[in-house]
Design a protein around this motif. Structure first.
Motif, mmCIF file in Angstrom:
data_model
loop_
_atom_site.group_PDB
_atom_site.id
_atom_site.type_symbol
_atom_site.label_atom_id
_atom_site.label_comp_id
_atom_site.label_asym_id
_atom_site.label_seq_id
_atom_site.Cartn_x
_atom_site.Cartn_y
_atom_site.Cartn_z
ATOM 1 N N ASP A 176 -93.074 5.361 -30.559
ATOM 2 C CA ASP A 176 -93.861 5.580 -29.341
ATOM 3 C C ASP A 176 -93.477 4.569 -28.257
ATOM 4 O O ASP A 176 -93.050 3.456 -28.572
ATOM 5 N N ASP A 177 -93.654 4.951 -27.003
ATOM 6 C CA ASP A 177 -93.449 4.043 -25.861
ATOM 7 C C ASP A 177 -92.082 3.379 -25.914
ATOM 8 O O ASP A 177 -91.934 2.201 -25.562
ATOM 9 N N GLU A 234 -92.615 11.123 -22.178
ATOM 10 C CA GLU A 234 -94.053 10.905 -22.030
ATOM 11 C C GLU A 234 -94.441 10.848 -20.551
ATOM 12 O O GLU A 234 -93.645 10.451 -19.702
#
Ligand code: C2E
Ligand code: MG
Ligand code: MG
Ligand code: MG
Length: 289
Positions: A176-177, A234
Protein backbone atom coordinates in the motif's frame (compact mmCIF):
# COMPACT_ATOMS: atom_id res chain seq x y z
CA UNK A 1 6.80 20.52 -9.82
CA UNK A 2 4.51 20.57 -6.85
CA UNK A 3 5.56 18.49 -3.92
CA UNK A 4 4.01 15.06 -4.03
CA UNK A 5 4.76 14.36 -0.39
CA UNK A 6 3.03 15.72 2.67
CA UNK A 7 -0.56 15.34 1.62
CA UNK A 8 -2.02 16.86 4.80
CA UNK A 9 -1.93 13.62 6.69
CA UNK A 10 -3.70 14.99 9.71
CA UNK A 11 -5.56 18.25 9.77
CA UNK A 12 -7.10 18.04 13.22
CA UNK A 13 -6.33 21.30 15.01
CA UNK A 14 -4.85 21.02 18.46
CA UNK A 15 -4.38 24.33 20.32
CA UNK A 16 -0.75 24.94 21.13
CA UNK A 17 -1.36 24.76 24.88
CA UNK A 18 -2.98 21.38 24.65
CA UNK A 19 -0.43 18.70 24.98
CA UNK A 20 -0.42 16.20 22.13
CA UNK A 21 0.35 13.47 24.66
CA UNK A 22 -2.79 14.35 26.63
CA UNK A 23 -4.81 14.22 23.48
CA UNK A 24 -3.45 10.78 22.65
CA UNK A 25 -4.14 9.53 26.17
CA UNK A 26 -7.74 10.63 25.90
CA UNK A 27 -8.08 9.07 22.51
CA UNK A 28 -6.54 5.85 23.78
CA UNK A 29 -9.02 5.67 26.65
CA UNK A 30 -11.88 6.25 24.23
CA UNK A 31 -10.54 3.63 21.84
CA UNK A 32 -10.56 1.05 24.62
CA UNK A 33 -14.34 1.11 24.73
CA UNK A 34 -15.01 1.83 21.06
CA UNK A 35 -15.33 -1.82 20.06
CA UNK A 36 -17.72 -2.82 22.83
CA UNK A 37 -19.70 0.42 22.38
CA UNK A 38 -20.08 -0.45 18.69
CA UNK A 39 -18.62 2.84 17.50
CA UNK A 40 -16.76 1.28 14.59
CA UNK A 41 -18.10 0.64 11.15
CA UNK A 42 -16.59 -0.16 7.80
CA UNK A 43 -16.82 1.77 4.56
CA UNK A 44 -16.15 -0.02 1.28
CA UNK A 45 -14.48 1.66 -1.66
CA UNK A 46 -14.56 0.11 -5.15
CA UNK A 47 -11.46 -0.78 -7.12
CA UNK A 48 -12.01 -1.09 -10.88
CA UNK A 49 -10.26 -2.60 -13.83
CA UNK A 50 -8.50 0.25 -15.69
CA UNK A 51 -9.49 -1.02 -19.14
CA UNK A 52 -13.02 -2.34 -18.65
CA UNK A 53 -14.06 -0.19 -15.72
CA UNK A 54 -15.56 -3.17 -13.92
CA UNK A 55 -15.48 -3.42 -10.16
CA UNK A 56 -13.03 -6.13 -9.21
CA UNK A 57 -12.78 -5.47 -5.46
CA UNK A 58 -13.79 -3.30 -2.55
CA UNK A 59 -11.34 -2.02 0.04
CA UNK A 60 -12.58 -2.11 3.63
CA UNK A 61 -11.85 1.20 5.39
CA UNK A 62 -12.40 1.47 9.10
CA UNK A 63 -14.60 4.28 10.41
CA UNK A 64 -14.82 5.48 14.01
CA UNK A 65 -17.81 7.51 15.02
CA UNK A 66 -16.75 9.03 18.33
CA UNK A 67 -19.67 9.95 20.64
CA UNK A 68 -18.59 13.59 20.96
CA UNK A 69 -15.92 14.19 18.32
CA UNK A 70 -17.84 12.58 15.51
CA UNK A 71 -15.87 10.92 12.73
CA UNK A 72 -12.19 10.53 13.57
CA UNK A 73 -9.82 9.80 10.69
CA UNK A 74 -8.14 6.39 10.72
CA UNK A 75 -4.89 8.18 9.90
CA UNK A 76 -5.24 9.72 13.35
CA UNK A 77 -6.56 6.90 15.50
CA UNK A 78 -4.84 3.84 13.99
CA UNK A 79 -1.37 4.92 15.19
CA UNK A 80 -2.84 5.48 18.67
CA UNK A 81 -4.49 2.05 18.59
CA UNK A 82 -1.15 0.56 17.54
CA UNK A 83 0.73 2.20 20.42
CA UNK A 84 -1.95 1.18 22.91
CA UNK A 85 -1.85 -2.46 21.87
CA UNK A 86 -5.43 -2.27 20.62
CA UNK A 87 -4.83 -2.78 16.91
CA UNK A 88 -5.00 -6.58 17.03
CA UNK A 89 -8.47 -6.64 18.53
CA UNK A 90 -9.72 -3.92 16.24
CA UNK A 91 -8.09 -5.57 13.24
CA UNK A 92 -9.69 -8.89 14.08
CA UNK A 93 -13.10 -7.21 14.18
CA UNK A 94 -12.48 -5.52 10.82
CA UNK A 95 -11.43 -8.80 9.26
CA UNK A 96 -14.43 -10.74 10.57
CA UNK A 97 -16.94 -8.06 9.69
CA UNK A 98 -15.55 -7.36 6.22
CA UNK A 99 -15.26 -11.06 5.33
CA UNK A 100 -18.89 -11.58 6.37
CA UNK A 101 -19.91 -8.67 4.15
CA UNK A 102 -17.82 -9.84 1.20
CA UNK A 103 -19.27 -13.34 1.41
CA UNK A 104 -22.55 -11.78 0.17
CA UNK A 105 -21.01 -10.20 -2.92
CA UNK A 106 -20.78 -11.85 -6.34
CA UNK A 107 -17.92 -14.30 -6.38
CA UNK A 108 -15.70 -12.39 -8.77
CA UNK A 109 -15.58 -9.39 -6.41
CA UNK A 110 -12.67 -9.45 -3.98
CA UNK A 111 -12.16 -7.86 -0.60
CA UNK A 112 -9.09 -5.82 0.36
CA UNK A 113 -8.34 -5.38 4.07
CA UNK A 114 -5.65 -3.10 5.50
CA UNK A 115 -3.22 -4.60 7.97
CA UNK A 116 -0.97 -2.69 10.28
CA UNK A 117 2.65 -3.87 10.26
CA UNK A 118 2.15 -4.67 13.95
CA UNK A 119 -0.57 -7.16 13.08
CA UNK A 120 1.75 -8.93 10.68
CA UNK A 121 4.45 -9.20 13.34
CA UNK A 122 2.14 -10.40 16.06
CA UNK A 123 1.31 -14.03 16.77
CA UNK A 124 -2.12 -15.20 15.85
CA UNK A 125 -2.74 -13.36 12.59
CA UNK A 126 -2.80 -16.57 10.60
CA UNK A 127 -5.19 -18.20 13.04
CA UNK A 128 -7.46 -15.15 12.86
CA UNK A 129 -7.46 -15.24 9.08
CA UNK A 130 -8.25 -18.94 8.96
CA UNK A 131 -11.01 -18.47 11.49
CA UNK A 132 -12.54 -15.50 9.66
CA UNK A 133 -12.52 -17.40 6.36
CA UNK A 134 -14.00 -20.52 7.97
CA UNK A 135 -16.75 -18.61 9.78
CA UNK A 136 -17.81 -16.58 6.77
CA UNK A 137 -17.18 -19.09 3.99
CA UNK A 138 -15.17 -16.55 2.03
CA UNK A 139 -12.65 -18.21 -0.30
CA UNK A 140 -9.05 -17.22 0.52
CA UNK A 141 -8.52 -16.18 -3.11
CA UNK A 142 -11.14 -13.48 -2.61
CA UNK A 143 -9.22 -11.87 0.24
CA UNK A 144 -6.29 -9.52 -0.18
CA UNK A 145 -4.30 -7.74 2.52
CA UNK A 146 -2.81 -4.29 2.07
CA UNK A 147 0.31 -3.51 4.04
CA UNK A 148 2.62 -0.52 3.73
CA UNK A 149 6.36 -0.78 3.22
CA UNK A 150 6.75 -0.25 6.97
CA UNK A 151 6.15 -3.99 7.27
CA UNK A 152 9.73 -4.47 6.05
CA UNK A 153 11.18 -1.59 8.06
CA UNK A 154 10.02 -2.92 11.38
CA UNK A 155 10.18 -6.54 10.38
CA UNK A 156 10.06 -8.94 13.30
CA UNK A 157 11.21 -12.56 13.36
CA UNK A 158 7.79 -13.90 12.30
CA UNK A 159 6.99 -11.36 9.57
CA UNK A 160 8.43 -13.26 6.60
CA UNK A 161 6.89 -16.56 7.69
CA UNK A 162 3.48 -14.98 8.17
CA UNK A 163 3.55 -13.31 4.75
CA UNK A 164 4.64 -16.57 3.12
CA UNK A 165 1.93 -18.51 4.94
CA UNK A 166 -0.75 -16.05 3.84
CA UNK A 167 0.50 -16.29 0.28
CA UNK A 168 0.35 -20.07 0.30
CA UNK A 169 -3.20 -19.93 1.68
CA UNK A 170 -4.11 -18.15 -1.54
CA UNK A 171 -4.65 -14.78 0.12
CA UNK A 172 -3.33 -11.85 -1.96
CA UNK A 173 -0.83 -9.30 -0.64
CA UNK A 174 -0.57 -5.72 -1.84
CA UNK A 175 2.03 -3.08 -0.94
CA UNK A 176 0.00 0.00 0.00
CA UNK A 177 1.01 3.66 -0.50
CA UNK A 178 4.01 2.50 -2.49
CA UNK A 179 6.79 5.03 -2.91
CA UNK A 180 6.17 6.97 0.28
CA UNK A 181 8.00 4.65 2.69
CA UNK A 182 11.68 4.09 3.17
CA UNK A 183 12.09 0.43 2.39
CA UNK A 184 14.57 -1.00 -0.08
CA UNK A 185 13.47 -2.22 -3.49
CA UNK A 186 15.39 -5.41 -2.79
CA UNK A 187 12.48 -6.55 -0.65
CA UNK A 188 10.39 -6.96 -3.77
CA UNK A 189 12.59 -9.89 -4.74
CA UNK A 190 11.09 -11.87 -1.91
CA UNK A 191 7.94 -12.07 -3.98
CA UNK A 192 5.45 -12.18 -1.13
CA UNK A 193 3.51 -9.32 -2.65
CA UNK A 194 1.66 -9.60 -5.92
CA UNK A 195 0.40 -6.05 -6.19
CA UNK A 196 1.72 -2.51 -5.79
CA UNK A 197 -0.62 0.34 -4.94
CA UNK A 198 0.87 3.57 -6.27
CA UNK A 199 0.39 6.30 -3.69
CA UNK A 200 -2.05 8.99 -4.68
CA UNK A 201 0.52 11.78 -4.17
CA UNK A 202 2.34 10.61 -7.35
CA UNK A 203 -0.89 10.37 -9.34
CA UNK A 204 -1.92 13.87 -8.32
CA UNK A 205 1.49 15.42 -9.00
CA UNK A 206 1.94 13.66 -12.36
CA UNK A 207 -1.47 14.84 -13.55
CA UNK A 208 -0.43 18.35 -12.53
CA UNK A 209 2.53 18.12 -14.88
CA UNK A 210 5.24 16.99 -12.48
CA UNK A 211 7.70 15.13 -14.73
CA UNK A 212 9.50 13.53 -11.80
CA UNK A 213 6.28 11.98 -10.45
CA UNK A 214 5.39 10.81 -13.94
CA UNK A 215 8.78 9.13 -14.24
CA UNK A 216 8.30 7.46 -10.87
CA UNK A 217 4.89 6.06 -11.85
CA UNK A 218 6.33 4.78 -15.13
CA UNK A 219 9.20 3.15 -13.28
CA UNK A 220 6.89 1.52 -10.73
CA UNK A 221 4.62 0.10 -13.43
CA UNK A 222 7.53 -1.16 -15.48
CA UNK A 223 9.19 -2.71 -12.44
CA UNK A 224 5.91 -4.31 -11.36
CA UNK A 225 5.47 -5.85 -14.81
CA UNK A 226 8.99 -7.23 -14.74
CA UNK A 227 8.28 -8.80 -11.36
CA UNK A 228 4.93 -10.22 -12.45
CA UNK A 229 3.03 -7.87 -10.14
CA UNK A 230 -0.08 -5.83 -10.87
CA UNK A 231 -0.52 -2.14 -10.08
CA UNK A 232 -3.34 -0.07 -8.63
CA UNK A 233 -3.39 3.72 -8.93
CA UNK A 234 -4.72 5.21 -5.69
CA UNK A 235 -6.61 8.46 -5.27
CA UNK A 236 -7.80 8.93 -8.85
CA UNK A 237 -10.09 11.96 -8.63
CA UNK A 238 -10.26 13.32 -12.17
CA UNK A 239 -10.79 12.01 -15.67
CA UNK A 240 -7.32 13.31 -16.58
CA UNK A 241 -5.76 11.28 -13.78
CA UNK A 242 -7.67 8.20 -14.84
CA UNK A 243 -6.54 8.58 -18.45
CA UNK A 244 -2.95 9.18 -17.39
CA UNK A 245 -2.58 6.06 -15.27
CA UNK A 246 -4.53 3.91 -17.71
CA UNK A 247 -2.34 5.03 -20.62
CA UNK A 248 0.74 4.27 -18.54
CA UNK A 249 -0.47 0.69 -18.19
CA UNK A 250 -1.74 0.65 -14.63
CA UNK A 251 -3.90 -2.45 -14.03
CA UNK A 252 -6.46 -1.14 -11.54
CA UNK A 253 -7.87 2.21 -10.47
CA UNK A 254 -9.23 3.43 -7.15
CA UNK A 255 -10.37 6.88 -6.14
CA UNK A 256 -13.22 9.30 -5.69
CA UNK A 257 -13.79 9.47 -9.46
CA UNK A 258 -14.70 5.81 -9.48
CA UNK A 259 -16.39 5.64 -6.09
CA UNK A 260 -16.12 6.95 -2.57
CA UNK A 261 -15.94 4.69 0.46
CA UNK A 262 -19.50 3.93 1.55
CA UNK A 263 -20.98 1.98 4.40
CA UNK A 264 -22.72 -1.21 3.39
CA UNK A 265 -25.56 -0.66 5.90
CA UNK A 266 -26.80 2.47 4.19
CA UNK A 267 -27.60 1.08 0.80
CA UNK A 268 -28.08 -2.10 -1.12
CA UNK A 269 -26.05 -0.81 -4.01
CA UNK A 270 -22.27 -0.75 -3.94
CA UNK A 271 -20.27 2.37 -3.31
CA UNK A 272 -20.04 3.91 -6.75
CA UNK A 273 -20.06 7.63 -7.49
CA UNK A 274 -22.54 9.15 -9.90
CA UNK A 275 -19.76 10.45 -12.16
CA UNK A 276 -18.98 6.89 -13.09
CA UNK A 277 -22.35 5.94 -14.57
CA UNK A 278 -20.76 3.77 -17.23
CA UNK A 279 -19.42 1.44 -14.56
CA UNK A 280 -20.55 -2.12 -14.74
CA UNK A 281 -21.20 -2.77 -11.13
CA UNK A 282 -22.00 -6.11 -9.59
CA UNK A 283 -25.28 -6.32 -7.75
CA UNK A 284 -24.81 -7.03 -4.08
CA UNK A 285 -26.78 -9.98 -2.89
CA UNK A 286 -27.99 -9.51 0.62
CA UNK A 287 -29.01 -12.58 2.46
CA UNK A 288 -29.54 -11.15 5.90
CA UNK A 289 -30.26 -7.91 7.77
P1 C2E B 1 -5.17 3.50 2.59
O1 C2E B 1 -5.23 2.05 2.88
O2 C2E B 1 -4.11 3.96 1.65
O3 C2E B 1 -6.62 3.87 2.08
C1 C2E B 1 -6.88 4.84 1.10
C2 C2E B 1 -7.29 6.14 1.74
O4 C2E B 1 -7.43 7.13 0.73
C3 C2E B 1 -8.65 6.08 2.43
O5 C2E B 1 -8.62 7.02 3.50
C4 C2E B 1 -9.58 6.56 1.34
O6 C2E B 1 -10.79 7.10 1.83
C5 C2E B 1 -8.74 7.63 0.72
N1 C2E B 1 -9.09 7.86 -0.68
C6 C2E B 1 -9.56 6.99 -1.60
N2 C2E B 1 -9.73 7.56 -2.80
C7 C2E B 1 -9.37 8.86 -2.65
C8 C2E B 1 -9.32 9.99 -3.55
O7 C2E B 1 -9.66 9.92 -4.73
N3 C2E B 1 -8.88 11.17 -3.02
C9 C2E B 1 -8.49 11.28 -1.71
N4 C2E B 1 -8.09 12.48 -1.30
N5 C2E B 1 -8.51 10.24 -0.86
C10 C2E B 1 -8.95 9.05 -1.31
P2 C2E B 1 -9.13 6.63 4.95
O8 C2E B 1 -10.35 5.77 4.84
O9 C2E B 1 -9.19 7.88 5.73
O10 C2E B 1 -7.99 5.70 5.51
C11 C2E B 1 -6.71 6.20 5.74
C12 C2E B 1 -5.74 5.11 6.08
O11 C2E B 1 -6.07 4.49 7.32
C13 C2E B 1 -5.73 3.96 5.07
O12 C2E B 1 -4.99 4.34 3.94
C14 C2E B 1 -5.10 2.88 5.89
O13 C2E B 1 -3.70 3.03 5.92
C15 C2E B 1 -5.65 3.17 7.28
N6 C2E B 1 -6.76 2.26 7.54
C16 C2E B 1 -8.07 2.37 7.19
N7 C2E B 1 -8.78 1.30 7.63
C17 C2E B 1 -7.91 0.50 8.27
C18 C2E B 1 -8.01 -0.78 8.93
O14 C2E B 1 -9.06 -1.42 9.01
N8 C2E B 1 -6.86 -1.28 9.49
C19 C2E B 1 -5.66 -0.63 9.39
N9 C2E B 1 -4.59 -1.20 9.97
N10 C2E B 1 -5.52 0.53 8.76
C20 C2E B 1 -6.63 1.10 8.20
MG1 MG C 1 -5.20 0.44 1.74
MG1 MG D 1 -3.12 3.46 0.16
MG1 MG E 1 -2.64 5.11 3.33
Amino acid sequence: CSKHQGRGKYTHFVPAMLDEADERRRMEADLRVALTEKQFSIAYQPIVDAERNEVVAFEALLRWNHPTRGEVSPERFIPVAEDAGLIRGIGEWVLRTACAEAARWPEHVKLAVNLSALQVEADGLLANVLSALAHTGLAPERLEFEVTESVYLREGPATGKTLEALKSLGVGLALDDFGTGYSSLGYLQRAEFSKIKIDRSFVKAAANGCQESLAIIQAIISMAKGLGMTTTAEGVETEAERKLVRDLGCTLIQGFLVGRPERAEHSDSPAVAEEAVELKVPVRRRTSR
